[in-house]
Design a protein around this motif. Sequence first.
Motif, PDB file in Angstrom:
ATOM      1  N   LYS A  36      39.595  23.661  82.927  1.00 44.81           N
ATOM      2  CA  LYS A  36      39.302  24.905  83.642  1.00 44.81           C
ATOM      3  C   LYS A  36      38.769  25.972  82.692  1.00 44.81           C
ATOM      4  O   LYS A  36      37.876  26.748  83.037  1.00 44.81           O
ATOM      5  CB  LYS A  36      40.564  25.413  84.349  1.00 44.81           C
ATOM      6  CG  LYS A  36      41.050  24.553  85.508  1.00 44.81           C
ATOM      7  CD  LYS A  36      40.075  24.549  86.660  1.00 44.81           C
ATOM      8  CE  LYS A  36      40.669  23.951  87.925  1.00 44.81           C
ATOM      9  NZ  LYS A  36      41.051  22.538  87.788  1.00 44.81           N
ATOM     10  N   SER A  37      39.323  26.013  81.482  1.00 44.45           N
ATOM     11  CA  SER A  37      38.881  27.002  80.497  1.00 44.45           C
ATOM     12  C   SER A  37      37.445  26.734  80.064  1.00 44.45           C
ATOM     13  O   SER A  37      36.638  27.655  79.920  1.00 44.45           O
ATOM     14  CB  SER A  37      39.809  26.982  79.275  1.00 44.45           C
ATOM     15  OG  SER A  37      41.125  27.343  79.631  1.00 44.45           O
ATOM     16  N   LEU A  38      37.112  25.458  79.875  1.00 47.00           N
ATOM     17  CA  LEU A  38      35.762  25.098  79.457  1.00 47.00           C
ATOM     18  C   LEU A  38      34.738  25.510  80.496  1.00 47.00           C
ATOM     19  O   LEU A  38      33.723  26.143  80.172  1.00 47.00           O
ATOM     20  CB  LEU A  38      35.687  23.585  79.208  1.00 47.00           C
ATOM     21  CG  LEU A  38      34.298  23.015  78.903  1.00 47.00           C
ATOM     22  CD1 LEU A  38      33.721  23.625  77.625  1.00 47.00           C
ATOM     23  CD2 LEU A  38      34.355  21.493  78.786  1.00 47.00           C
ATOM     24  N   VAL A  39      34.969  25.187  81.748  1.00 46.13           N
ATOM     25  CA  VAL A  39      33.957  25.452  82.780  1.00 46.13           C
ATOM     26  C   VAL A  39      33.940  26.910  83.225  1.00 46.13           C
ATOM     27  O   VAL A  39      33.023  27.320  83.943  1.00 46.13           O
ATOM     28  CB  VAL A  39      34.145  24.522  84.001  1.00 46.13           C
ATOM     29  CG1 VAL A  39      34.025  23.069  83.573  1.00 46.13           C
ATOM     30  CG2 VAL A  39      35.474  24.769  84.702  1.00 46.13           C
ATOM     31  N   LEU A  47      38.911  27.651  72.312  1.00 48.33           N
ATOM     32  CA  LEU A  47      39.151  26.402  73.032  1.00 48.33           C
ATOM     33  C   LEU A  47      39.266  25.222  72.069  1.00 48.33           C
ATOM     34  O   LEU A  47      40.061  24.302  72.291  1.00 48.33           O
ATOM     35  CB  LEU A  47      38.020  26.168  74.032  1.00 48.33           C
ATOM     36  CG  LEU A  47      38.300  25.207  75.190  1.00 48.33           C
ATOM     37  CD1 LEU A  47      39.585  25.576  75.918  1.00 48.33           C
ATOM     38  CD2 LEU A  47      37.135  25.206  76.154  1.00 48.33           C
ATOM     39  N   LYS A  48      38.502  25.247  70.991  1.00 44.78           N
ATOM     40  CA  LYS A  48      38.575  24.173  69.997  1.00 44.78           C
ATOM     41  C   LYS A  48      39.960  24.124  69.369  1.00 44.78           C
ATOM     42  O   LYS A  48      40.538  23.039  69.174  1.00 44.78           O
ATOM     43  CB  LYS A  48      37.512  24.374  68.915  1.00 44.78           C
ATOM     44  CG  LYS A  48      37.497  23.258  67.872  1.00 44.78           C
ATOM     45  CD  LYS A  48      36.439  23.500  66.816  1.00 44.78           C
ATOM     46  CE  LYS A  48      36.408  22.340  65.807  1.00 44.78           C
ATOM     47  NZ  LYS A  48      37.715  22.123  65.148  1.00 44.78           N
ATOM     48  N   LYS A  49      40.521  25.278  69.052  1.00 49.20           N
ATOM     49  CA  LYS A  49      41.861  25.334  68.472  1.00 49.20           C
ATOM     50  C   LYS A  49      42.896  24.780  69.453  1.00 49.20           C
ATOM     51  O   LYS A  49      43.834  24.084  69.052  1.00 49.20           O
ATOM     52  CB  LYS A  49      42.211  26.771  68.091  1.00 49.20           C
ATOM     53  CG  LYS A  49      41.397  27.321  66.932  1.00 49.20           C
ATOM     54  CD  LYS A  49      41.751  28.769  66.627  1.00 49.20           C
ATOM     55  CE  LYS A  49      40.897  29.329  65.494  1.00 49.20           C
ATOM     56  NZ  LYS A  49      41.196  30.768  65.247  1.00 49.20           N
ATOM     57  N   THR A  76      32.937  17.600  73.500  1.00 57.02           N
ATOM     58  CA  THR A  76      32.072  18.527  74.230  1.00 57.02           C
ATOM     59  C   THR A  76      32.138  19.934  73.648  1.00 57.02           C
ATOM     60  O   THR A  76      31.097  20.574  73.428  1.00 57.02           O
ATOM     61  CB  THR A  76      32.463  18.563  75.719  1.00 57.02           C
ATOM     62  OG1 THR A  76      32.261  17.267  76.287  1.00 57.02           O
ATOM     63  CG2 THR A  76      31.622  19.573  76.484  1.00 57.02           C
ATOM     64  N   VAL A  77      33.338  20.420  73.392  1.00 56.77           N
ATOM     65  CA  VAL A  77      33.499  21.778  72.843  1.00 56.77           C
ATOM     66  C   VAL A  77      32.798  21.888  71.494  1.00 56.77           C
ATOM     67  O   VAL A  77      32.094  22.875  71.228  1.00 56.77           O
ATOM     68  CB  VAL A  77      34.997  22.137  72.708  1.00 56.77           C
ATOM     69  CG1 VAL A  77      35.173  23.419  71.908  1.00 56.77           C
ATOM     70  CG2 VAL A  77      35.632  22.290  74.087  1.00 56.77           C
ATOM     71  N   SER A  78      32.975  20.888  70.639  1.00 59.42           N
ATOM     72  CA  SER A  78      32.354  20.920  69.314  1.00 59.42           C
ATOM     73  C   SER A  78      30.833  20.870  69.408  1.00 59.42           C
ATOM     74  O   SER A  78      30.127  21.565  68.667  1.00 59.42           O
ATOM     75  CB  SER A  78      32.857  19.747  68.469  1.00 59.42           C
ATOM     76  OG  SER A  78      34.243  19.869  68.228  1.00 59.42           O
ATOM     77  N   ARG A 110      29.142  13.951  79.514  1.00 54.43           N
ATOM     78  CA  ARG A 110      27.760  13.677  79.102  1.00 54.43           C
ATOM     79  C   ARG A 110      26.779  14.609  79.817  1.00 54.43           C
ATOM     80  O   ARG A 110      25.800  15.069  79.237  1.00 54.43           O
ATOM     81  CB  ARG A 110      27.407  12.215  79.405  1.00 54.43           C
ATOM     82  CG  ARG A 110      28.192  11.198  78.568  1.00 54.43           C
ATOM     83  CD  ARG A 110      27.799  11.251  77.105  1.00 54.43           C
ATOM     84  NE  ARG A 110      28.422  10.171  76.354  1.00 54.43           N
ATOM     85  CZ  ARG A 110      29.401  10.320  75.464  1.00 54.43           C
ATOM     86  NH1 ARG A 110      29.862  11.538  75.209  1.00 54.43           N
ATOM     87  NH2 ARG A 110      29.900   9.293  74.814  1.00 54.43           N
ATOM     88  N   VAL A 111      27.044  14.888  81.092  1.00 49.89           N
ATOM     89  CA  VAL A 111      26.190  15.812  81.849  1.00 49.89           C
ATOM     90  C   VAL A 111      26.250  17.205  81.221  1.00 49.89           C
ATOM     91  O   VAL A 111      25.213  17.839  80.979  1.00 49.89           O
ATOM     92  CB  VAL A 111      26.613  15.862  83.328  1.00 49.89           C
ATOM     93  CG1 VAL A 111      25.941  17.035  84.048  1.00 49.89           C
ATOM     94  CG2 VAL A 111      26.262  14.560  84.032  1.00 49.89           C
ATOM     95  N   LEU A 112      27.457  17.701  80.960  1.00 52.93           N
ATOM     96  CA  LEU A 112      27.609  19.021  80.346  1.00 52.93           C
ATOM     97  C   LEU A 112      26.927  19.092  78.985  1.00 52.93           C
ATOM     98  O   LEU A 112      26.173  20.036  78.694  1.00 52.93           O
ATOM     99  CB  LEU A 112      29.101  19.366  80.182  1.00 52.93           C
ATOM    100  CG  LEU A 112      29.681  20.376  81.171  1.00 52.93           C
ATOM    101  CD1 LEU A 112      29.671  19.785  82.582  1.00 52.93           C
ATOM    102  CD2 LEU A 112      31.088  20.773  80.769  1.00 52.93           C
ATOM    103  N   GLN A 113      27.202  18.106  78.160  1.00 53.36           N
ATOM    104  CA  GLN A 113      26.640  18.105  76.813  1.00 53.36           C
ATOM    105  C   GLN A 113      25.120  18.134  76.836  1.00 53.36           C
ATOM    106  O   GLN A 113      24.478  18.967  76.171  1.00 53.36           O
ATOM    107  CB  GLN A 113      27.116  16.861  76.053  1.00 53.36           C
ATOM    108  CG  GLN A 113      28.593  16.837  75.740  1.00 53.36           C
ATOM    109  CD  GLN A 113      29.072  15.452  75.332  1.00 53.36           C
ATOM    110  OE1 GLN A 113      28.272  14.523  75.176  1.00 53.36           O
ATOM    111  NE2 GLN A 113      30.372  15.297  75.162  1.00 53.36           N
ATOM    112  N   ASN A 114      24.530  17.246  77.608  1.00 53.33           N
ATOM    113  CA  ASN A 114      23.074  17.149  77.620  1.00 53.33           C
ATOM    114  C   ASN A 114      22.406  18.342  78.270  1.00 53.33           C
ATOM    115  O   ASN A 114      21.333  18.779  77.842  1.00 53.33           O
ATOM    116  CB  ASN A 114      22.650  15.838  78.305  1.00 53.33           C
ATOM    117  CG  ASN A 114      22.857  14.629  77.420  1.00 53.33           C
ATOM    118  OD1 ASN A 114      22.147  14.434  76.442  1.00 53.33           O
ATOM    119  ND2 ASN A 114      23.859  13.813  77.732  1.00 53.33           N
TER     120      ASN A 114
END
Length: 288
Positions: A36-39, A47-49, A76-78, A110-114
Amino acid sequence: EPLQSCACMLKRGFVVGLSTGDKQIALMNGVQYVQKSLVSGTNLSILKKECDYQMRLIEELSSPMTKMYMAAFQETVSMLAAKKIPSNSKLSDEEVSKAEGFSEALIFHRVLQNFWLGRYSRCLYYAEKSSYCAEKSSPSSDISQLKSILIIFYRGLSCFHSKRTCGRRHMKLAHTAIVVMKEKGEISSWNYQCKIHLLEAEIFSATDKKDKAKVSFHAAISAARSSKFVHEQGLACELAALHCLKYGDIDDATDLLEQAIECYTKWGSQVKIDCITKQLEKIATRKG
């Protein structure tokens, strides 16, 4: 509920689980909290921490499946922050192909990353794989449903920026995305209004409705700002700038790209900052 509120509730569930010694409950809430935090556009450094902390707990519990889910978020975060993948979170499609129930989650990442890395054809490729899965089974929970909704959204936007020509089929996918976003928007305008305006703006731009597109882009920027989705605000500014460049409005495009950099800085995405900076340098060269 706003996605940020959902994230806060899940964070409390994570903390309560830890305080009562129930690490399984804590991690169940924790993984969903990270999603939820990512989107919702939480700062990627923060978020990485959080991902790293939860991964340490997961490794203590020796939970392979939970570890795979968290590794996907770490990856994804990285990638969105700095286009780097931690060695302990690298995932290959082949590696997870046999993990039951994980394929859709991997496609989501993969969708988010690309999409955010500007690889729109690859984004479409993975989104189409998700559509194939969706034909066989309905979303089993709110979490998977959110993933499906966002895949449809990013697929719709990618249609306009892929190297492939935006033909009838792609336009149909974009219209499908709008229908889905409007349906969800009736339940939560906070979470979906920006997405609706952004898709409409892209369709107007693709069909040479310059003024309508400009109005919709600015509506998307305003909606994202109101909902505190700083990543989507940056995206709306970036795409609005591309629309302006299409019609030679260099000054407006420059202003919008500078706004995008401000948003992406708050989001913590150096990848997007570098991308926009290159676009500004190209514009400066054209002006010179």
